[in-house]
Scaffold this motif. Structure first.
Motif, short mmCIF file in Angstrom:
data_model
loop_
_atom_site.label_atom_id
_atom_site.label_comp_id
_atom_site.label_asym_id
_atom_site.label_seq_id
_atom_site.Cartn_x
_atom_site.Cartn_y
_atom_site.Cartn_z
N ALA A 183 0.84 -1.21 0.00
CA ALA A 183 0.00 0.00 0.00
C ALA A 183 0.87 1.26 0.00
CB ALA A 183 -0.93 -0.01 1.21
N VAL A 184 1.94 1.24 0.77
CA VAL A 184 2.87 2.39 0.80
C VAL A 184 3.51 2.58 -0.57
CG1 VAL A 184 5.08 3.18 1.74
CG2 VAL A 184 3.33 2.30 3.28
N LYS A 185 3.90 1.50 -1.20
CA LYS A 185 4.56 1.58 -2.51
C LYS A 185 3.61 2.16 -3.57
CE LYS A 185 7.64 -1.26 -5.29
NZ LYS A 185 8.21 -2.57 -5.52
N ILE A 186 2.36 1.72 -3.55
CA ILE A 186 1.37 2.24 -4.50
C ILE A 186 1.10 3.71 -4.22
CG2 ILE A 186 -1.06 2.10 -5.19
CD1 ILE A 186 -0.75 -1.00 -4.71
N THR A 187 0.94 4.05 -2.95
CA THR A 187 0.70 5.45 -2.58
C THR A 187 1.87 6.32 -3.01
OG1 THR A 187 -0.67 4.75 -0.72
CG2 THR A 187 0.21 7.00 -0.64
N PHE A 188 3.07 5.83 -2.82
CA PHE A 188 4.27 6.59 -3.19
C PHE A 188 4.28 6.89 -4.69
CE2 PHE A 188 8.61 6.77 -4.80
CZ PHE A 188 9.11 7.84 -4.07
N ASN A 225 1.84 6.92 -6.75
CA ASN A 225 0.73 7.84 -7.06
C ASN A 225 1.13 9.29 -6.76
OD1 ASN A 225 -0.97 5.86 -8.06
ND2 ASN A 225 -2.02 5.56 -6.10
N GLU A 226 1.81 9.49 -5.64
CA GLU A 226 2.30 10.83 -5.31
C GLU A 226 3.34 11.29 -6.33
OE1 GLU A 226 1.31 13.06 -2.89
OE2 GLU A 226 -0.34 11.62 -2.61
N ASP A 239 1.57 12.56 -9.38
CA ASP A 239 1.09 13.94 -9.20
C ASP A 239 2.24 14.93 -9.37
OD1 ASP A 239 -1.45 12.98 -8.69
OD2 ASP A 239 -1.30 13.22 -6.50
N SER A 263 9.31 5.67 -12.59
CA SER A 263 9.07 4.34 -12.00
C SER A 263 10.11 3.34 -12.46
CB SER A 263 7.66 3.87 -12.39
OG SER A 263 7.46 2.55 -11.98
#
Length: 195
Positions: free
Chosen positions: A158-163, A165-166, A169, A182
């Motif tokens: 979850a942290v990796k996906i959130t990262f 995504n940030e 942005d 990436s």
């Protein structure tokens, strides 16, 4: 396997559980309304049913995603119903990805088994022997450690996906290409290229 009678199907729990060396609890643990905690009622109900029907030494394997300590609770439920019962409760979390469940089941990255019981370990080693022969890493740990490995893996992903995504942005704001970012960071073996 059906022809060789290694695999059969039934809707009768007693037929399946009575002669089983291992019984898997693989039920949903949805979030409860209000507090968001895992609803373990299906896990507990399965444990009670297994307790009533098991015969001889039985390994009860929790595949469901459960909070740390659930194996202790399952053991207590079964022990209350069957104080004379011969059994061991094992944590064996699943690590299946959406859209790749069959592949992940047949060729897993790893198998985690949480138990301190020698007989249960033997049963699980025999159960996963075909994967071991294919050089799948099999990690034996304490039960609570196994339960925590599942939550730690989910949290890290979850942290990796959130990262990323940030990063997407940020890339939009500065005119960079998130796919190249990436790939660039993913070439570092400590990070990995899957996002």
């Amino acid at each position: 396997n059906v022809k060789e009678e290694r695999l059969f199907f039934t809707t009768e729990a007693k037929d399946a559980i009575r002669d089983a060396d291992a019984v898997f609890i693989a039920v949903g643990t949805p979030s409860r309304r209000g507090d968001g905690h895992a609803d373990l009622s299906y896990v507990y109900a399965a444990a009670e049913e297994i307790a009533e029907l098991m015969d001889g030494f039985t390994v009860i394997v929790t595949k469901s995603t459960v909070p740390v300590g659930t194996g202790d609770e399952v053991e207590e439920i079964i022990r209350k119903k069957r104080p004379d019962g011969e059994f061991a409760v094992v944590s064996n979390p699943e690590f299946l990805r959406e859209g790749a469940a069959i592949k992940d089941f047949k060729i897993p990255d790893r198998v985690v088994v949480g138990t301190d019981d020698d007989r249960a370990r033997e049963v699980m080693q025999e159960l996963y022997r075909p994967l071991f022969l294919n050089e799948t890493p099999i990690l034996f740990t304490a039960r609570r450690t196994s339960e925590l490995i599942k939550y730690a893996a989910n949290a890290f992903l979850a942290v990796k996906i959130t990262f990323i995504n940030e990063m997407a942005d940020l890339c939009e704001k500065v005119g960079a290409n998130v796919q190249e970012v990436s790939r660039g960071i993913g070439l570092d073996g400590r990070i990995g290229k899957k996002f």
